[in-house]
Motif scaffolding. Structure first.
Motif, PDB file in Angstrom:
ATOM      1  N   TRP A   1       0.779  -1.282   0.152  1.00  0.00           N
ATOM      2  CA  TRP A   1       0.017   0.064   0.041  1.00  0.00           C
ATOM      3  C   TRP A   1       0.756   1.194  -0.082  1.00  0.00           C
ATOM      4  N   GLY A   2       0.394   2.288  -0.569  1.00  0.00           N
ATOM      5  CA  GLY A   2       0.988   3.648  -0.583  1.00  0.00           C
ATOM      6  C   GLY A   2       2.188   3.888  -1.406  1.00  0.00           C
ATOM      7  N   ARG A   3       2.418   2.753  -2.282  1.00  0.00           N
ATOM      8  CA  ARG A   3       3.532   2.786  -3.175  1.00  0.00           C
ATOM      9  C   ARG A   3       3.360   3.518  -4.524  1.00  0.00           C
ATOM     10  N   VAL A   4       2.203   3.011  -4.964  1.00  0.00           N
ATOM     11  CA  VAL A   4       1.919   3.400  -6.436  1.00  0.00           C
ATOM     12  C   VAL A   4       0.430   3.809  -6.454  1.00  0.00           C
ATOM     13  N   LEU A   5       0.239   5.075  -6.831  1.00  0.00           N
ATOM     14  CA  LEU A   5      -1.165   5.449  -7.165  1.00  0.00           C
ATOM     15  C   LEU A   5      -1.607   5.547  -8.508  1.00  0.00           C
ATOM     16  N   ARG A   6      -2.685   5.362  -8.912  1.00  0.00           N
ATOM     17  CA  ARG A   6      -3.087   5.561 -10.260  1.00  0.00           C
ATOM     18  C   ARG A   6      -4.200   6.633 -10.220  1.00  0.00           C
ATOM     19  N   SER A   7      -4.330   7.652 -11.377  1.00  0.00           N
ATOM     20  CA  SER A   7      -5.269   8.769 -11.233  1.00  0.00           C
ATOM     21  C   SER A   7      -5.500   9.252 -12.578  1.00  0.00           C
ATOM     22  N   ASP A   8      -6.729  10.075 -12.747  1.00  0.00           N
ATOM     23  CA  ASP A   8      -7.175  10.802 -13.798  1.00  0.00           C
ATOM     24  C   ASP A   8      -6.335  12.100 -13.701  1.00  0.00           C
ATOM     25  N   SER A   9      -6.536  13.149 -14.564  1.00  0.00           N
ATOM     26  CA  SER A   9      -5.997  14.514 -14.351  1.00  0.00           C
ATOM     27  C   SER A   9      -5.887  15.097 -13.256  1.00  0.00           C
ATOM     28  N   LEU A  10      -4.732  15.684 -13.062  1.00  0.00           N
ATOM     29  CA  LEU A  10      -4.533  16.630 -11.627  1.00  0.00           C
ATOM     30  C   LEU A  10      -4.761  18.078 -11.936  1.00  0.00           C
ATOM     31  N   SER A  11      -5.585  18.649 -12.966  1.00  0.00           N
ATOM     32  CA  SER A  11      -5.782  19.766 -13.574  1.00  0.00           C
ATOM     33  C   SER A  11      -6.814  20.550 -12.475  1.00  0.00           C
ATOM     34  N   GLU A  12      -7.579  19.710 -11.885  1.00  0.00           N
ATOM     35  CA  GLU A  12      -8.587  20.191 -11.199  1.00  0.00           C
ATOM     36  C   GLU A  12      -8.706  19.942  -9.322  1.00  0.00           C
ATOM     37  N   LEU A  13      -7.217  19.763  -9.199  1.00  0.00           N
ATOM     38  CA  LEU A  13      -7.075  19.463  -7.733  1.00  0.00           C
ATOM     39  C   LEU A  13      -7.561  20.651  -6.884  1.00  0.00           C
ATOM     40  N   SER A  14      -8.193  20.401  -5.880  1.00  0.00           N
ATOM     41  CA  SER A  14      -8.493  21.368  -4.774  1.00  0.00           C
ATOM     42  C   SER A  14      -7.517  21.723  -3.839  1.00  0.00           C
TER      43      SER A  14
ATOM     44  N   LEU B   1      -2.656  14.682  -1.185  1.00  0.00           N
ATOM     45  CA  LEU B   1      -1.435  14.036  -2.209  1.00  0.00           C
ATOM     46  C   LEU B   1      -0.196  14.353  -1.291  1.00  0.00           C
ATOM     47  N   GLY B   2      -0.135  15.586  -0.879  1.00  0.00           N
ATOM     48  CA  GLY B   2       1.302  15.724  -0.381  1.00  0.00           C
ATOM     49  C   GLY B   2       1.376  14.916   0.891  1.00  0.00           C
ATOM     50  N   ALA B   3       0.511  14.824   1.697  1.00  0.00           N
ATOM     51  CA  ALA B   3       0.640  14.102   2.873  1.00  0.00           C
ATOM     52  C   ALA B   3       0.849  12.560   2.526  1.00  0.00           C
ATOM     53  N   SER B   4       0.521  12.011   1.285  1.00  0.00           N
ATOM     54  CA  SER B   4       0.561  10.782   0.745  1.00  0.00           C
ATOM     55  C   SER B   4       2.205  10.334   0.635  1.00  0.00           C
ATOM     56  N   GLY B   5       2.958  11.513   0.388  1.00  0.00           N
ATOM     57  CA  GLY B   5       4.355  11.348   0.185  1.00  0.00           C
ATOM     58  C   GLY B   5       4.959  11.176  -0.763  1.00  0.00           C
ATOM     59  N   VAL B   6       3.995  11.140  -2.025  1.00  0.00           N
ATOM     60  CA  VAL B   6       4.096  11.174  -3.482  1.00  0.00           C
ATOM     61  C   VAL B   6       5.633  12.018  -3.811  1.00  0.00           C
ATOM     62  N   ARG B   7       6.590  11.224  -4.398  1.00  0.00           N
ATOM     63  CA  ARG B   7       7.855  11.841  -4.950  1.00  0.00           C
ATOM     64  C   ARG B   7       8.045  11.841  -6.364  1.00  0.00           C
TER      65      ARG B   7
ATOM     66  N   VAL C   1      11.319   4.094 -14.534  1.00  0.00           N
ATOM     67  CA  VAL C   1      11.217   5.397 -13.711  1.00  0.00           C
ATOM     68  C   VAL C   1      10.688   4.714 -12.517  1.00  0.00           C
ATOM     69  N   LEU C   2       9.941   3.996 -12.375  1.00  0.00           N
ATOM     70  CA  LEU C   2       9.563   3.375 -10.841  1.00  0.00           C
ATOM     71  C   LEU C   2      10.790   2.705 -10.230  1.00  0.00           C
ATOM     72  N   LEU C   3      11.799   2.227 -11.152  1.00  0.00           N
ATOM     73  CA  LEU C   3      12.991   1.638 -10.690  1.00  0.00           C
ATOM     74  C   LEU C   3      13.927   2.648 -10.223  1.00  0.00           C
ATOM     75  N   GLU C   4      13.872   3.897 -10.496  1.00  0.00           N
ATOM     76  CA  GLU C   4      14.866   4.664 -10.339  1.00  0.00           C
ATOM     77  C   GLU C   4      15.083   5.071  -8.774  1.00  0.00           C
ATOM     78  N   ALA C   5      16.111   5.490  -8.083  1.00  0.00           N
ATOM     79  CA  ALA C   5      16.121   5.639  -6.734  1.00  0.00           C
ATOM     80  C   ALA C   5      15.421   6.802  -6.337  1.00  0.00           C
ATOM     81  N   ASP C   6      14.812   6.525  -5.043  1.00  0.00           N
ATOM     82  CA  ASP C   6      13.682   7.381  -4.446  1.00  0.00           C
ATOM     83  C   ASP C   6      12.727   7.846  -5.158  1.00  0.00           C
ATOM     84  N   ALA C   7      12.200   6.960  -6.243  1.00  0.00           N
ATOM     85  CA  ALA C   7      11.058   7.390  -7.052  1.00  0.00           C
ATOM     86  C   ALA C   7       9.552   7.227  -6.442  1.00  0.00           C
ATOM     87  N   LEU C   8       9.805   6.087  -5.422  1.00  0.00           N
ATOM     88  CA  LEU C   8       8.425   5.886  -4.902  1.00  0.00           C
ATOM     89  C   LEU C   8       8.380   6.548  -3.489  1.00  0.00           C
TER      90      LEU C   8
END
Length: 249
Positions: free
Chosen positions: A30-43, A50-56, A134-141
């Motif tokens: 859990w918490g390693r890969v998210l899938r999503s639609d467009s991020l153009s309308e984020l509140s 999403l920031g709290a989820s730790g996405v790098r 990209v997912l295999l790159e260092a510190d990508a997750l």
């Protein structure tokens, strides 16, 4: 299955792919890969979540024109690396043009969607190879993979990733079909003066659509593992590392 949604206001199809069992009884973290639609309308609340989820890392599968018209809204205080490796399949462009002009019948629209899925592994393998590398790159997750609706380009990419992790086909299809519970309004892409029945075909996640992509893989490479090895160029070491990063016992 439903609880994996992040329940965002501006990205309704944003969800975690964690928790799925592999055929050898391991589980996707859990918490390693998210899938999503467009991020153009984020509140503001979405950006905080999403920031709290730790996405790098963000892997944006949208074409340059889509990114320019609808740039992602991200919290500038949250550092991320964005990899813009997007594209539009030939059939996808024809599909959107036909929907806007109301020149497509329902059967023609469905056939174009099926053709789009056949094109994904045959014409865009290099894009999906980049995604996995990209997912295999260092510190990508943790990483977030998205396109506009989170269904076609992202749906196939996540299906390939889950296949590489050893998740069974039935589970992969079930994850893909969850998009039907989180369908995005595509009016900003095609307008409102469109045939609603044709648009419903375009928006739907249908097992036959994803099946067309796997059929194309099996006709060309024999089976999905060979596609990942030969079509995407992942070595056994790459696969082992991907599984180490994304699976737990």
């Amino acid at each position: 299955m439903m609880e994996r949604s992040l329940a965002l206001q501006g990205a309704v199809n944003c969800r975690d792919i964690g928790g799925y069992l592999t055929t050898d009884s391991r589980r996707v973290r859990w918490g390693r890969v998210l899938r999503s639609d467009s991020l153009s309308e984020l509140s503001t609340a979405d950006r905080s979540a999403l920031g709290a989820s730790g996405v790098r890392t963000i892997i944006d599968l949208r074409h340059e024109n889509e990114r320019r018209r609808h740039p992602s809204r991200w919290d500038d205080q949250v550092p991320v690396r964005t990899h813009a490796i997007g594209f539009i399949p030939r059939s996808g462009q024809r599909l959107m043009d036909g929907v806007r002009r109301k020149t497509l019948s329902r059967s023609a629209a469905r056939e174009l969607v099926l053709e789009l899925y056949r094109e994904l592994p045959l014409e865009h393998a290099h894009h999906y190879a980049r995604l996995l590398h990209v997912l295999l790159e260092a510190d990508a997750l943790p990483a977030l993979v998205h396109c506009t609706s989170g269904k076609d380009r992202t749906g196939f990419g996540i299906a390939v990733l889950l296949s590489a992790l050893g998740v069974g086909r039935e589970t992969i299809v079930a994850d893909y079909l969850l998009t039907n519970s989180y369908q995005r309004d595509l009016a900003f892409m095609v307008g409102t003066d469109v045939d609603p029945e044709v648009l419903a075909i375009v928006k739907a996640a249908d097992a036959e659509y994803l099946g067309a992509a796997f059929d194309a893989i099996e006709r060309t490479w024999g089976e999905v593992h060979q596609f990942i090895r030969q079509g995407l160029g992942l070595s056994e070491r790459d696969l082992a590392r991907l599984q180490e990063l994304l699976l737990e016992d």
